[in-house]
Design a protein around this motif. Structure first.
Motif, short mmCIF file in Angstrom:
data_model
loop_
_atom_site.label_atom_id
_atom_site.label_comp_id
_atom_site.label_asym_id
_atom_site.label_seq_id
_atom_site.Cartn_x
_atom_site.Cartn_y
_atom_site.Cartn_z
N PRO A 58 -4.09 11.80 0.79
CA PRO A 58 -3.93 10.37 0.46
C PRO A 58 -2.45 9.99 0.41
O PRO A 58 -1.59 10.81 0.12
N ASP A 59 -2.18 8.74 0.72
CA ASP A 59 -0.82 8.22 0.68
C ASP A 59 -0.49 7.82 -0.76
O ASP A 59 -0.95 6.81 -1.27
N ARG A 60 0.34 8.62 -1.41
CA ARG A 60 0.65 8.38 -2.81
C ARG A 60 1.51 7.14 -3.01
O ARG A 60 1.65 6.65 -4.13
N ASP A 61 2.12 6.63 -1.95
CA ASP A 61 2.95 5.45 -2.06
C ASP A 61 2.19 4.14 -1.83
O ASP A 61 2.76 3.06 -1.95
N ALA A 62 0.92 4.24 -1.50
CA ALA A 62 0.12 3.05 -1.21
C ALA A 62 -0.26 2.33 -2.50
O ALA A 62 -0.47 2.97 -3.54
#
Length: 294
Positions: free
Chosen positions: A20-24
């Protein structure tokens, strides 16, 4: 590939497929049915419910907002001043500097608030001024408490709060208790700098007067900063506080003059004339005079 689906990079910077994109933004918490949200924690509904203009004038919103924010800063200043004073009463000189520095920074925010209020023209102000009757900043219990803690004391200034024992009681206690400067002078005496008994035991409900013996004690501190560094640093921090106190008052005066000129204040004072005289107040007289005598 859309942003939410972009794989998060590993430590080398390369994206790991399927991670998963933790910055999203989708990673942020969104369900607050069982925990405090930002608004819940800050009680924003309660805070905003206190904002109640009594007219339809556009600028009354600005007027109330600036004063609400100022009262919050004043309460923080009181809290930090009291904490610093508690430490000074115990003979501690270094820790209070942090609290006094925070006081100085909060004072800067108070002073800057006048710049926002200055965008209000005389016509803007007159569109709602009559609606709040005799209400005035002169009646701010928090501002008065700050003054009392700093040493600017006159019993008459507590009278507007006699109808509120919860406000008048603490103000009366502060009026008759030591100021931050009184506590500082006790430290000077404890360090062998010979502050006279008539100063140490003076009536604290009266504003301070310049005393030659106290001045000589500060001259010793300023001529020997290496020996008395903690007292020297404390003195300079107190001067920062008074410097900002004067700036706040000056900005208050100029805001009033450009908004209502020399009309009487809503609280019964002469307005700008009263504020101009208040500029003459000196909280820590020896700390200013020492510069001339060195």
């Amino acid at each position: 590939m859309s942003a939410p689906d972009r794989p998060a990079p590993d430590r080398s910077g390369a994206a790991r497929p399927g991670a998963p994109d933790r910055d999203a933004p989708e990673q942020a918490y969104t369900d607050f049915t069982r925990s405090l949200s930002y608004g819940d924690y800050l009680q924003l509904d309660t805070l905003k419910s206190a904002h109640r203009p009594v007219t339809d004038a556009h600028d009354e919103h600005l007027f109330i907002a600036v004063h609400h924010v100022s009262e919050v800063w004043l309460d923080l200043i009181i809290r930090e001043l009291r904490a610093a004073m508690d430490q000074l009463a115990l003979g501690i000189t270094d820790a209070p500097l942090k609290g006094l520095t925070r006081v100085v920074r909060a004072q800067e925010q108070l002073t800057n608030a006048w710049e926002v209020l200055k965008t209000m023209t005389p016509a803007d102000y007159l569109s709602f001024r009559s609606a709040f009757g005799q209400a005035s900043g002169f009646q701010s219990a928090s501002y008065r408490m700050v003054e009392f803690l700093l040493g600017n004391r006159h019993a008459v200034l507590a009278r507007p709060h006699e109808h509120r024992p919860d406000l008048h009681g603490p103000l009366t206690d502060a009026l008759h208790g030591p100021s931050v400067y009184d506590l500082t002078l006790r430290l000077l005496d404890a360090r062998g700098l010979n502050v006279p008994a008539e100063v140490l035991n003076r009536d604290p409900s009266q504003p301070p007067q310049l005393n030659e013996a106290v001045l000589n004690a500060w001259i010793t501190v300023y001529r020997q900063p290496d020996t008395y560094w903690d007292l020297y640093e404390l003195a300079e921090k107190l001067l920062d506080v008074e410097d900002n106190f004067r700036r706040w008052r000056f900005n208050h005066l100029t805001t009033v003059e450009r908004t209502i000129g020399f009309k009487s204040g809503s609280g019964g004072t002469s307005g700008a004339g009263y504020l101009r005289r208040a500029l003459e107040t000196v909280l820590f007289p020896e700390l200013w005079e020492v510069r001339t005598r060195l």
